[in-house]
Scaffold this motif. Structure first.
Motif, PDB file in Angstrom:
ATOM      1  N   LEU A  21       0.579  -1.313  -0.028  1.00  0.00           N
ATOM      2  CA  LEU A  21       0.214   0.161  -0.276  1.00  0.00           C
ATOM      3  C   LEU A  21       0.886   1.673  -0.013  1.00  0.00           C
ATOM      4  O   LEU A  21       0.839   2.069  -0.529  1.00  0.00           O
ATOM      5  CB  LEU A  21      -1.092  -0.005   1.145  1.00  0.00           C
ATOM      6  CG  LEU A  21      -2.390   1.520   1.249  1.00  0.00           C
ATOM      7  CD1 LEU A  21      -3.184   1.748   0.061  1.00  0.00           C
ATOM      8  CD2 LEU A  21      -2.243   1.193   2.664  1.00  0.00           C
ATOM      9  N   GLU A  22       2.042   1.049   0.690  1.00  0.00           N
ATOM     10  CA  GLU A  22       3.434   2.485   0.764  1.00  0.00           C
ATOM     11  C   GLU A  22       3.754   2.994  -0.429  1.00  0.00           C
ATOM     12  O   GLU A  22       3.669   4.015  -0.528  1.00  0.00           O
ATOM     13  CB  GLU A  22       4.193   2.276   1.874  1.00  0.00           C
ATOM     14  CG  GLU A  22       4.666   3.225   1.971  1.00  0.00           C
ATOM     15  CD  GLU A  22       5.488   3.117   3.589  1.00  0.00           C
ATOM     16  OE1 GLU A  22       5.925   4.229   3.917  1.00  0.00           O
ATOM     17  OE2 GLU A  22       6.020   2.315   3.528  1.00  0.00           O
ATOM     18  N   LYS A  23       3.928   1.806  -0.953  1.00  0.00           N
ATOM     19  CA  LYS A  23       4.107   2.060  -2.778  1.00  0.00           C
ATOM     20  C   LYS A  23       2.921   2.484  -3.879  1.00  0.00           C
ATOM     21  O   LYS A  23       3.788   2.788  -4.853  1.00  0.00           O
ATOM     22  CB  LYS A  23       4.765   0.244  -2.821  1.00  0.00           C
ATOM     23  CG  LYS A  23       5.923  -0.080  -1.624  1.00  0.00           C
ATOM     24  CD  LYS A  23       6.632  -1.241  -2.840  1.00  0.00           C
ATOM     25  CE  LYS A  23       8.112  -1.459  -1.681  1.00  0.00           C
ATOM     26  NZ  LYS A  23       8.657  -3.179  -2.092  1.00  0.00           N
ATOM     27  N   GLU A  44     -14.711  14.837   4.253  1.00  0.00           N
ATOM     28  CA  GLU A  44     -13.672  14.571   5.022  1.00  0.00           C
ATOM     29  C   GLU A  44     -12.468  14.152   4.619  1.00  0.00           C
ATOM     30  O   GLU A  44     -12.784  14.320   3.047  1.00  0.00           O
ATOM     31  CB  GLU A  44     -13.819  13.272   6.208  1.00  0.00           C
ATOM     32  CG  GLU A  44     -14.190  12.633   5.566  1.00  0.00           C
ATOM     33  CD  GLU A  44     -14.607  11.059   6.040  1.00  0.00           C
ATOM     34  OE1 GLU A  44     -14.324  10.040   6.269  1.00  0.00           O
ATOM     35  OE2 GLU A  44     -15.896  11.438   6.825  1.00  0.00           O
ATOM     36  N   ASP A  45     -11.064  13.370   5.317  1.00  0.00           N
ATOM     37  CA  ASP A  45     -10.054  13.405   3.845  1.00  0.00           C
ATOM     38  C   ASP A  45     -10.849  12.159   3.354  1.00  0.00           C
ATOM     39  O   ASP A  45     -10.425  11.609   3.546  1.00  0.00           O
ATOM     40  CB  ASP A  45      -8.564  14.140   5.264  1.00  0.00           C
ATOM     41  CG  ASP A  45      -7.322  13.365   4.191  1.00  0.00           C
ATOM     42  OD1 ASP A  45      -7.908  12.865   2.563  1.00  0.00           O
ATOM     43  OD2 ASP A  45      -6.591  13.364   4.688  1.00  0.00           O
ATOM     44  N   ALA A  51      -7.282   4.503   1.697  1.00  0.00           N
ATOM     45  CA  ALA A  51      -6.038   3.554   1.923  1.00  0.00           C
ATOM     46  C   ALA A  51      -6.798   2.283   2.728  1.00  0.00           C
ATOM     47  O   ALA A  51      -6.632   0.546   1.739  1.00  0.00           O
ATOM     48  CB  ALA A  51      -4.793   3.854   3.362  1.00  0.00           C
ATOM     49  N   GLN A  52      -7.818   2.326   3.520  1.00  0.00           N
ATOM     50  CA  GLN A  52      -7.999   1.286   4.329  1.00  0.00           C
ATOM     51  C   GLN A  52      -8.869   0.832   3.369  1.00  0.00           C
ATOM     52  O   GLN A  52      -8.680  -1.052   3.125  1.00  0.00           O
ATOM     53  CB  GLN A  52      -9.507   1.401   5.647  1.00  0.00           C
ATOM     54  CG  GLN A  52      -9.973   0.443   5.874  1.00  0.00           C
ATOM     55  CD  GLN A  52      -9.014  -0.212   6.395  1.00  0.00           C
ATOM     56  OE1 GLN A  52      -8.384  -0.169   7.462  1.00  0.00           O
ATOM     57  NE2 GLN A  52      -9.442  -1.713   6.969  1.00  0.00           N
ATOM     58  N   LEU A  64      -7.564  -8.410  -2.202  1.00  0.00           N
ATOM     59  CA  LEU A  64      -8.015  -7.169  -2.287  1.00  0.00           C
ATOM     60  C   LEU A  64      -7.985  -6.025  -3.415  1.00  0.00           C
ATOM     61  O   LEU A  64      -7.749  -6.345  -4.367  1.00  0.00           O
ATOM     62  CB  LEU A  64      -6.889  -6.344  -1.852  1.00  0.00           C
ATOM     63  CG  LEU A  64      -6.080  -7.035  -0.131  1.00  0.00           C
ATOM     64  CD1 LEU A  64      -4.814  -6.829   0.169  1.00  0.00           C
ATOM     65  CD2 LEU A  64      -7.059  -7.962   0.548  1.00  0.00           C
ATOM     66  N   HIS A  65      -8.375  -5.335  -3.278  1.00  0.00           N
ATOM     67  CA  HIS A  65      -8.965  -3.979  -3.885  1.00  0.00           C
ATOM     68  C   HIS A  65      -8.017  -3.138  -4.849  1.00  0.00           C
ATOM     69  O   HIS A  65      -8.076  -3.625  -5.683  1.00  0.00           O
ATOM     70  CB  HIS A  65      -9.761  -2.565  -3.359  1.00  0.00           C
ATOM     71  CG  HIS A  65     -11.853  -2.975  -3.433  1.00  0.00           C
ATOM     72  ND1 HIS A  65     -11.389  -2.335  -1.314  1.00  0.00           N
ATOM     73  CD2 HIS A  65     -12.593  -3.092  -3.509  1.00  0.00           C
ATOM     74  CE1 HIS A  65     -13.025  -3.179  -1.539  1.00  0.00           C
ATOM     75  NE2 HIS A  65     -13.691  -3.380  -3.046  1.00  0.00           N
ATOM     76  N   MET A  66      -6.586  -2.868  -3.977  1.00  0.00           N
ATOM     77  CA  MET A  66      -5.986  -3.038  -4.508  1.00  0.00           C
ATOM     78  C   MET A  66      -5.104  -3.507  -5.641  1.00  0.00           C
ATOM     79  O   MET A  66      -4.571  -3.829  -6.585  1.00  0.00           O
ATOM     80  CB  MET A  66      -4.399  -2.841  -3.057  1.00  0.00           C
ATOM     81  CG  MET A  66      -3.171  -1.912  -3.347  1.00  0.00           C
ATOM     82  SD  MET A  66      -1.761  -1.956  -2.407  1.00  0.00           S
ATOM     83  CE  MET A  66      -1.689  -3.242  -1.498  1.00  0.00           C
TER      84      MET A  66
END
Length: 91
Positions: A21-23, A44-45, A51-52, A64-66
């Protein structure tokens, strides 16, 4: 106390997902998805939510969605899904 092997394996798997996720957050594809998610989260942001959501299981896809977003043509599919979701939230 020693961490049980199954708990250590779970923690390692979660670290791997968060590293991915960070990448992913540094990519143009992430920015595209952020733009698609933004309208439904105007108060909201959207970044923490996105990310979640990206590391949650994607229904109808084995991953996952990612994971789907990183497949060829996947970012378009995920972007369309986010836009579809936003029509129900914003309406």
């Amino acid at each position: 106390m020693t961490i049980p092997a199954n708990v250590a394996a779970f923690i390692a798997a979660q670290r791997k997902v968060l590293d991915e996720l960070e990448k992913f957050v540094e990519t143009p594809e992430y920015r595209r998805l952020l733009a698609a998610a933004g309208p439904m989260l105007v108060a909201e942001d959207p970044q923490p939510w996105l990310a979640q959501w990206l590391i949650e299981p994607c229904h109808g896809f084995d991953g996952l969605h990612m994971d789907l977003a990183m497949q060829p043509g996947g970012v378009e599919r995920v972007e369309q899904y986010l836009k579809w979701m936003s029509t129900f939230v914003v309406s």
